[in-house]
Structures are given as C-alpha cells and as structure tokens.
Write a protein that holds these residues in place. Structure first.
Motif, PDB file in Angstrom:
ATOM      1  N   ALA A   1      31.674  -9.393 -38.744  1.00  0.00           N
ATOM      2  CA  ALA A   1      30.411 -10.089 -39.006  1.00  0.00           C
ATOM      3  C   ALA A   1      29.606 -10.197 -37.722  1.00  0.00           C
ATOM      4  N   GLY A   2      28.314  -9.953 -37.837  1.00  0.00           N
ATOM      5  CA  GLY A   2      27.427 -10.060 -36.687  1.00  0.00           C
ATOM      6  C   GLY A   2      27.452  -8.862 -35.766  1.00  0.00           C
ATOM      7  N   THR A   3      28.138  -7.787 -36.180  1.00  0.00           N
ATOM      8  CA  THR A   3      28.194  -6.578 -35.357  1.00  0.00           C
ATOM      9  C   THR A   3      27.922  -5.353 -36.214  1.00  0.00           C
ATOM     10  N   ALA A   4      27.671  -4.251 -35.535  1.00  0.00           N
ATOM     11  CA  ALA A   4      27.575  -2.942 -36.167  1.00  0.00           C
ATOM     12  C   ALA A   4      28.365  -1.960 -35.319  1.00  0.00           C
ATOM     13  N   PHE A   5      28.894  -0.925 -35.947  1.00  0.00           N
ATOM     14  CA  PHE A   5      29.602   0.087 -35.179  1.00  0.00           C
ATOM     15  C   PHE A   5      28.649   1.210 -34.774  1.00  0.00           C
ATOM     16  N   PHE A   6      29.045   1.969 -33.767  1.00  0.00           N
ATOM     17  CA  PHE A   6      28.353   3.217 -33.490  1.00  0.00           C
ATOM     18  C   PHE A   6      29.383   4.335 -33.443  1.00  0.00           C
ATOM     19  N   GLY A   7      28.962   5.508 -33.885  1.00  0.00           N
ATOM     20  CA  GLY A   7      29.873   6.626 -33.975  1.00  0.00           C
ATOM     21  C   GLY A   7      29.217   7.902 -33.502  1.00  0.00           C
ATOM     22  N   VAL A   8      29.972   8.986 -33.586  1.00  0.00           N
ATOM     23  CA  VAL A   8      29.491  10.267 -33.095  1.00  0.00           C
ATOM     24  C   VAL A   8      29.892  11.361 -34.072  1.00  0.00           C
TER      25      VAL A   8
ATOM     26  N   GLN B   1      22.068   1.458 -22.253  1.00  0.00           N
ATOM     27  CA  GLN B   1      21.505   0.108 -22.196  1.00  0.00           C
ATOM     28  C   GLN B   1      21.471  -0.521 -23.585  1.00  0.00           C
ATOM     29  N   GLY B   2      21.054   0.250 -24.584  1.00  0.00           N
ATOM     30  CA  GLY B   2      20.963  -0.299 -25.929  1.00  0.00           C
ATOM     31  C   GLY B   2      22.312  -0.622 -26.533  1.00  0.00           C
ATOM     32  N   ILE B   3      23.276   0.229 -26.313  1.00  0.00           N
ATOM     33  CA  ILE B   3      24.583   0.067 -26.918  1.00  0.00           C
ATOM     34  C   ILE B   3      25.399  -1.017 -26.227  1.00  0.00           C
ATOM     35  N   ALA B   4      24.943  -1.465 -25.078  1.00  0.00           N
ATOM     36  CA  ALA B   4      25.640  -2.544 -24.367  1.00  0.00           C
ATOM     37  C   ALA B   4      25.383  -3.908 -25.010  1.00  0.00           C
ATOM     38  N   GLN B   5      24.431  -3.993 -25.947  1.00  0.00           N
ATOM     39  CA  GLN B   5      24.178  -5.259 -26.627  1.00  0.00           C
ATOM     40  C   GLN B   5      25.436  -5.716 -27.367  1.00  0.00           C
TER      41      GLN B   5
ATOM     42  N   GLY C   1      29.242  -4.380 -30.534  1.00  0.00           N
ATOM     43  CA  GLY C   1      30.576  -4.660 -30.011  1.00  0.00           C
ATOM     44  C   GLY C   1      31.665  -4.619 -31.060  1.00  0.00           C
ATOM     45  N   ALA C   2      31.433  -3.966 -32.187  1.00  0.00           N
ATOM     46  CA  ALA C   2      32.468  -3.871 -33.227  1.00  0.00           C
ATOM     47  C   ALA C   2      33.701  -3.167 -32.682  1.00  0.00           C
ATOM     48  N   THR C   3      34.858  -3.567 -33.187  1.00  0.00           N
ATOM     49  CA  THR C   3      36.105  -2.892 -32.847  1.00  0.00           C
ATOM     50  C   THR C   3      36.760  -2.414 -34.135  1.00  0.00           C
ATOM     51  N   TRP C   4      37.573  -1.371 -34.012  1.00  0.00           N
ATOM     52  CA  TRP C   4      38.261  -0.830 -35.175  1.00  0.00           C
ATOM     53  C   TRP C   4      39.734  -0.644 -34.887  1.00  0.00           C
TER      54      TRP C   4
END
Length: 371
Positions: free
Chosen positions: A64-71, A347-351, A355-358
């Motif tokens: 909750a309160g996060t989103a993941f980023f992927g590649v 810079q953007g992804i450091a927000q 910060g989601a973890t899996w």
C-alpha cells in the motif's frame, strides 16, 4: 484522444512481438474462481526461504502506498546486457522483469528464464505470444496473418498439449509468475487480434478463458493473469468486446510510448494514457500496470518525459507499477542512452513511492486502491 494512423504501426514491432500505443474496455462476468490466497493454500509446490531466514507474512505486492517499477528488454534474461545498464542508470534494481516467448519459436517449456529472474529478486512476467514471430510478414496489413494461430483454434483445443506442458511447468516453479497473454489484442498487427487473421467477434474472450481455465484445471494457481491492450487509437477494436471479465484477470496492462513513428511531437503521459484510463474505469476494478513504455529523444525531451512520468504516476492510485522498455529498436529507448535520461530516471525512481519490494511469498494486489 491519441490517434495513430494504421500505416505507422508497421514500424512499431519488437522482435519478440511487441507494438505500442492503442486501448481497452470491460464487461461483467459472473464466473467465480478461488482467490489467490486460497490457491496458495492448496498443495502446490511453493518457494521456500532458507531455514535460517525469519518467517514472512503473506504481504501484498506492491505494498500500500507504493508502486513497483520493472524492465522489459528485447533479449530478456538470456542476455542481461541491457538489464545491467538499466540497473546502473536507475541506481537501484527493479522488482519485475518481463520477457517475450512465442508459441512457434519456443515450443517447449524452459524454467531457466524464470529462475534467472527470480534469483535476481524480481517477479517474472511472461509476454506469451500465440504466433511464430519468425514468420512475421513485413507487409503492414499482413503482419497479423498466420491462420494456424487463429483464436478459434486456441479455444477449440488445438494447442491444449502445448498449453498443458506450460501450465505444468509454471505450476512446478513454485513461485508467482505473471502471464501477459496475447497482448495488444485491440490492434490488427498480431494474429490474435479480432480484426485480423480471420478471427471473429467473441473469439478473443473465448481463447483467453480457455487458456485460463486449462491452467486452473491443472492447479497452476501461481499465475497472475495480465490482460494488456494497447492505449486507444482510432478504429481500434472496442475494449468492451475483448475483456474476459474480472474473474479471469488479475492486472490490466497497457502499452503506450512517447515518440513512435510519426508521433515525435511532445506529449505528456496524461495525453497518451488518459483516454484509455478513463475508459477502463467503466470496465474493471483490477489494478493497472503500464506493461510497456519508453520515450524518444528525437526532440531532446526524453528526460522531460521521464520526469513527467515519474511525477504523474503517484497521482494515479489505480496504476500499481510500470515496466520500461530498455532496448534499441525503432529508436534508442534506453534510459542508459544519455546521462540526462539516466539522471532523470534515477531522481524520479528514488521517491519513496517507488519503494515497493517483492519476494515469492507475496500475493498480488488485485483491487484498485484509492488511498
């Protein structure tokens, strides 16, 4: 509304079978299935941490309160060159990695690509494509013509032996796997589009449900099903005609790029995605994942677009993550291509929002959160 002349789509293909920029809609469905938690409680092989590791609660991914980023890279986990460049440029590792697999080329299940991804701490997402991309026509209107992969053949059981091998293989992995099956189905450029290959209205939903049901029957309950159209464009197949229903979908995916052929004029994330996001609100309660995105630098605004993307996503609680296409194809989409793009992304992804973890014990978020 973003429009995309059909003739321009010919240049938008990635070798594993990926195009970008079109739309989705949804219909109600009364079918019931076991919940993800119930499926994990069944006697299915599960990922086990080392005995010395503390026990972990079954947290939700993303939290909750996060989103993941992927590649997503063209060569996938078999060649990690682009992946490694992406990690260096981003300054931290992604939580999801997608790779493509075509039914005609990858005829048998192989667990190695999945294990390579999980061993690097990421959720594997399989872009599963019912065609032979090696036989793809170079003529725009013929790209989606491969009669042997008509949707009616899938729903009619002609590929059940192949599907059974993959369902059993994925079940035996014992950890979650996201499957993005037959993506960008609202366009004409793949054999599984209803406007191509002799397919008829209703064929896509029938094929999707057939594949899903076969996995269910074989107990492959570790799958996160990702239904993934292109963002809307003029004359695309209506999404309401193609959506198999929330009971058959865990996440809704979207493809949308800034700067595809003939569309290098700067457009924000909202301009590209907003029409489709508005349409999806009427169709599904499933979370949304941007399964393909990237930006051109032909007008020198790639870093601007990255900054806009990463500042805009936190204002969309329905979007729980995104995957960046980190490869050179129609243009150099990589964030690692320039110092400016790398710096903007890092810079953007450091927000904290990203910060989601899996870990393999987590269950996927399956309802849209509004806070």
């Amino acid at each position: 509304m973003i429009t995309l002349p059909r003739i321009m789509l010919a240049t938008l293909v990635l070798i594993g079978g990926y195009v970008f920029v079109v739309a989705p809609r949804v219909e109600a469905n009364t079918r019931t299935t076991a919940s993800w938690q119930e499926q994990l409680a069944e006697p299915v092989p599960s990922f086990s941490p080392p005995a010395s590791a503390p026990s972990r609660s079954r947290a939700t991914f993303p939290q909750a309160g996060t989103a993941f980023f992927g590649v997503f890279t063209e060569k996938g986990p078999g060649d990690l060159t682009d992946y490694n460049g992406f990690v260096r440029a981003a300054g931290k590792s992604p939580q999801v990695m997608m790779f493509a697999s075509g039914w005609g080329a990858e005829k048998h299940f192989d667990r190695q690509p999945f294990d390579r991804i999980v061993n690097r701490g990421m959720l594997p997402m399989l872009g599963w494509e019912p065609w032979d991309y090696r036989a793809e026509s170079k003529t725009d209107r013929d790209r989606g013509t491969q009669p042997q992969y008509r949707l009616a053949r899938i729903s009619g059981g002609d590929f059940d032996g192949y599907l059974t091998e993959w369902a059993q293989g994925i079940k035996a992995l014992g950890y979650p796997v996201a499957i993005r099956f037959a993506h960008e189905m609202n366009g004409y450029w793949y054999p599984w589009g209803e406007s191509a290959n002799g397919n008829q209205k209703g064929d896509y939903v029938a094929a999707w449900r057939h594949v899903h049901d076969l996995f269910d029957r074989l107990g492959a309950g570790n799958v996160i099903w990702v239904w993934s159209p292109n963002v809307v464009y003029d004359n695309a197949t209506p999404l309401s005609q193609l959506y198999p229903g929330d009971a058959y979908v865990d996440w809704v995916g979207l493809s949308g790029y800034y700067g595809t052929a003939g569309m290098e004029t700067y457009q924000t994330f909202e301009q590209i995605y907003r029409p489709t996001l508005n349409e999806l609100k009427t169709l599904s309660r499933r979370p949304i994942v941007v399964t393909e995105t990237a930006a051109t630098d032909k007008q020198g605004r790639k870093a601007d677009w990255i900054t806009d993307l990463l500042q805009t996503l936190p204002r969309h609680p329905e979007i729980i993550g995104f995957l960046w296409y980190e490869s050179v194809k129609e243009t150099d989409w990589r964030i690692a291509a320039t110092p400016a793009a790398s710096a903007a992304f890092a810079q953007g992804i450091a927000q904290p929002y990203y910060g989601a973890t899996w870990d393999p014990d987590m269950v996927p978020r399956r309802l849209i959160r509004t806070n």
